[in-house]
Design an enzyme around this catalytic site. Structure first.
Site, mmCIF file in Angstrom:
data_model
loop_
_atom_site.group_PDB
_atom_site.id
_atom_site.type_symbol
_atom_site.label_atom_id
_atom_site.label_comp_id
_atom_site.label_asym_id
_atom_site.label_seq_id
_atom_site.Cartn_x
_atom_site.Cartn_y
_atom_site.Cartn_z
ATOM 1 N N LYS A 452 60.302 -18.701 3.878
ATOM 2 C CA LYS A 452 59.225 -18.826 4.415
ATOM 3 C C LYS A 452 57.904 -18.596 3.541
ATOM 4 C CE LYS A 452 56.815 -16.396 8.401
ATOM 5 N NZ LYS A 452 57.118 -15.180 9.408
ATOM 6 N N ASP A 454 53.659 -18.915 3.754
ATOM 7 C CA ASP A 454 52.948 -18.780 4.704
ATOM 8 C C ASP A 454 51.464 -18.763 4.158
ATOM 9 O OD1 ASP A 454 51.677 -17.525 6.757
ATOM 10 O OD2 ASP A 454 52.963 -15.783 6.938
ATOM 11 N N ASP A 515 50.865 -15.933 15.825
ATOM 12 C CA ASP A 515 51.937 -15.278 15.994
ATOM 13 C C ASP A 515 52.063 -14.736 17.212
ATOM 14 O OD1 ASP A 515 51.915 -15.159 13.169
ATOM 15 O OD2 ASP A 515 51.314 -13.004 12.947
HETATM 16 C C1 GLA Z 1 51.750 -14.255 9.179
HETATM 17 C C2 GLA Z 1 52.740 -14.541 9.810
HETATM 18 C C3 GLA Z 1 53.855 -13.757 10.373
HETATM 19 C C4 GLA Z 1 54.147 -12.789 9.120
HETATM 20 C C5 GLA Z 1 52.886 -12.324 8.561
HETATM 21 C C6 GLA Z 1 53.350 -11.455 7.391
HETATM 22 O O1 GLA Z 1 50.833 -13.483 10.346
HETATM 23 O O2 GLA Z 1 52.658 -15.765 10.836
HETATM 24 O O3 GLA Z 1 54.876 -14.409 10.879
HETATM 25 O O4 GLA Z 1 55.017 -13.578 8.305
HETATM 26 O O5 GLA Z 1 52.054 -13.385 8.099
HETATM 27 O O6 GLA Z 1 52.381 -11.124 6.681
#
Ligand code: GLA
Length: 704
Positions: A452, A454, A515
């Site tokens: 993942k 980010d 989120d």
């Molecule tokens: C972002 C992502 C979450 C998580 C956090 C971790 O907010 O969207 O899903 O991975 O970072 O810091």
């Protein structure tokens, strides 16, 4: 074949409501209110006797019960805490809220009228723009249509729509409300957003007041049904579940676990596996390596003392991974910034012990905070980001990454990890910036199968945060992963619109939203805003709606999801229709029967894992009810009948809306209870509960 007529009443949802006794309670409260009003005149705010009308402002009620998408309701202020103003007109009294907003009020049957002036608060734009917009509205300028901030106010009484505003936009004059509430026990005030997301939907119930003769109205929580199980228990006879197609690259280590249920011990066989692959007959794990590209259709058998199940597994050795949406678990929504090796191992054990693995659940993904955080004072996570050779260092909570991956693989599971294209991750831990190739190699050496990646930290730090520059950053990591010897599913986490091109940047899946949180408004807003994105979804590339907010979640202290059972059925059904990656976000060591029941319905999961890889689109929408449909590989269609409204409502899907001839009967299967409903002509109607769903699969029958 018997033809049954469309169903409006055969609802399995009917019997299991905790009876929400608002009518009875209302009557009793009304009586008490009336008596107490008579006996204790001080309790009726303005009048002293119950035959006198009293005026009770909405703003004096307990507003904590108001559910809304953004911020919290404000008494006598706008939602952002400013003075209340609609189209230049100020109000000193009222309630400022934000779409979508819902407030349930117990009227005890004593209210006579509700009056208000409603509209979008001017605070969403500057005073200059306010003036321009008012002018545009007054003179009917075309541009006005494009203005953001659009809502509709609705008022329900005992489940009936009593009043509805027209669509109100920023700078439109307030619309007056005057509703007769005589005899109404329960009233619901709703502000809906109108298809352009909820941005700028600061909504005012200005000057809102009840005229009451008797007890004062009281806000109440919305009804909440008890958990009820729909998924039948798995049969003792074997059944093969999970993905029926698996993609792998030539030369990469192969691991595919045949997901199956049935009374143990189960024995697995697949005699015609291509050369280089081996099946463990006791565990159903296929391992090895394929050296050449190609496609194989392999008959698989699973046996036990009760019988045998057979299904083909299609193995595609080429360039594409994740031929069906990844299914697994992720640490973030339960452990947040404190994932540990022990927690990951416990999650893996739970995935096996709970039987989830037998339904196709595979990935165990470590999210953010496994690395060092240079600025932390906590010795467990403080330390250098990298060693002298530039290799990334896990923090003390992860003493041996390779051992974790081995542990997962030894159980037939797969391992996921997390990073960011920035210097740091979203939570401020070491990111992969300028170390992409090294990090990708390290993940592969440890044995990870999923990354993942980010963006969010970069939003504050990258010199150029344009989508164009992001694209280059994603591509760099995609190339780095490709250069390793492992198959690593590449999942982008970015809330901006990367979906139109994320596939070309080398991603297998990508977030399409912010989120998720375990509230109806968050889940509902994410799930129902996906229409149109289906054009980019398909085998190897998926729109990701974020994790399942089921079971026990973290985010501070561990708590049970705030979604109601019907909302959870909606959540799972919608994510399956949307072909989203399915990532469980809860503590898997603490799943109750209901949570497990939600996650183990093979016919529902099959909608998600269908090899054709289509994502559902919205077929129809009428006020609060919507129908979404997804074409499946066998020519059938999975159809979700959803009710986003506050009261149970009939939802209908007509065969012609699904491009089926109206006169051709189709066979309907009810997926949650796994029950055939027979052949149905023209249309299917179901009564769908508040925030609930009916998920069916329909298959055209042959014409005689
Ligand atoms: C972002 C992502 C979450 C998580 C956090 C971790 O907010 O969207 O899903 O991975 O970072 O810091």
């Amino acid at each position: 074949m018997p033809t049954v007529s469309s169903s409006t009443s055969d609802s399995y949802m009917n019997n299991r409501f905790v009876s929400f006794p608002f009518r009875a309670a209302g009557l009793i409260c009304g009586l008490i209110g009336w008596l107490s009003g008579a006996a204790l005149p001080a309790q009726t705010p303005a009048g002293t006797a119950t035959n006198i009308d009293t005026v009770i402002p909405l703003s004096t009620l307990e507003l904590g019960q108001m559910l809304q998408e953004f911020a919290s309701p404000q008494a006598n202020r706008s939602v952002q805490g400013r003075f209340m103003q609609i189209s230049g007109q100020r109000y000193t009294n009222g309630v400022g809220t934000h779409a979508r907003s819902v407030l349930w009020v117990d009227l005890h049957g004593t209210a006579r009228r509700f009056n208000a002036l409603v509209g979008i608060d001017d605070e969403v734009v500057s005073p200059i723009v306010q003036r321009e917009l008012r002018h545009a509205y007054d003179t009917g300028l075309d541009e006005y249509r494009l203005v953001n901030g659009r809502v509709v106010f609705q008022i329900y009484g005992d489940g009936r729509l009593l009043w509805k505003s027209r669509q109100l936009q920023t700078a439109m004059p307030a619309e007056p409300v005057d509703v007769d509430l005589t005899g109404v026990q329960t009233m619901v005030l709703v502000v809906s957003s109108m298809g352009d997301a909820v941005n700028y939907d600061d909504a005012d119930w200005a000057d809102a007041r009840f005229t009451v003769r008797g007890a004062a109205p009281k806000t109440i929580p919305p009804p909440r049904e008890e958990p009820y199980l729909l998924t039948p228990k798995p049969a003792a006879t074997p059944r093969i579940n999970g993905a029926a197609v698996f993609g792998v690259r030539p030369g990469a280590p192969f691991l595919f676990t045949i997901a199956a249920t049935g009374e143990g011990p189960l024995r697995y066989s697949a005699p015609s596996l291509p050369r280089g692959l081996h099946l463990d007959a006791a565990t159903g794990r296929i391992t090895g390596k394929l050296d050449r590209r190609g496609e194989w259709r392999v008959p698989v058998e699973v046996r036990n003392a009760r019988g045998v199940a057979r299904r083909d597994l299609r193995i595609v050795c080429g360039d594409t991974l994740a031929l069906t949406p990844p299914m697994g678990w992720n640490t973030w929504n339960v452990f947040g910034r404190e994932p540990t090796e022990a927690r990951v191992r416990a999650a893996a054990d739970a995935m096996v012990a709970s039987g989830l693995i037998g339904h196709g659940w595979t990935y165990v993904n470590i999210d953010d905070c496994w690395q060092h955080q240079h600025s932390s004072k906590n010795p467990q996570v403080q330390g250098p980001g990298r060693d002298s050779a530039g290799r990334i260092l896990p923090n003390q909570r992860f003493p041996d990454m390779k051992a974790i991956c081995d542990y997962l693989h030894a159980r037939g599971l797969k391992a996921g990890i997390y990073s960011s294209p920035g210097m740091y991750t979203c939570a401020g831990y070491t990111g992969s910036f300028q170390h992409e190739a090294l990090d990708a190699r390290q993940y592969a050496d440890w044995g990870f199968d999923y990354l993942k990646y980010d963006w969010c930290y970069n939003t504050h730090t990258a010199p150029d945060v344009s989508l164009q520059s992001q694209r280059a950053a994603w591509q760099t990591m995609a190339q780095a992963l490709l250069a390793t010897h492992r198959d690593i599913v590449f999942s982008l986490s970015e809330t901006l619109d990367v979906w139109p091109w994320a596939r070309d940047a080398g991603a297998n899946c990508w977030r399409t939203t912010g989120d998720i949180t375990d509230t109806w408004s968050s889940m509902d807003d994410i799930g129902f805003s996906q229409n149109g994105r289906e054009i980019v979804a398909g085998p190897g590339h998926w729109n990701d709606c974020d994790m399942f907010v089921v079971g026990k979640l973290g985010g501070g202290r561990l708590h049970s999801t705030r979604l109601s059972p019907d909302e959870l059925y909606t959540h799972i059904s919608l994510w399956c229709l949307l072909a989203s990656p399915l990532l469980i976000g809860c503590d898997m060591t603490q799943m109750d029967d209901f949570t497990l029941n939600l996650l183990t319905n093979d016919e529902v999961l099959e909608v998600n894992q269908d090899p054709l890889g289509r994502q559902a689109h919205r077929v129809s929408k009428d006020e609060n009810v919507e129908v979404w449909a997804k074409t499946m590989a066998d020519g059938s269609q999975a159809v979700g009948l959803f009710n986003r409204g506050e009261f149970a409502a009939p939802v209908t899907v007509r065969w012609k809306e699904l491009d089926l001839p109206a006169d051709q009967p189709v066979v309907v299967r009810d997926l949650w209870p796994q029950r055939d409903l027979g052949a149905v002509a023209e249309a299917f109607t179901a009564t769908v509960p508040r925030h609930g769903v009916r998920l069916i699969r329909i298959k055209p029958t042959r014409r005689p």
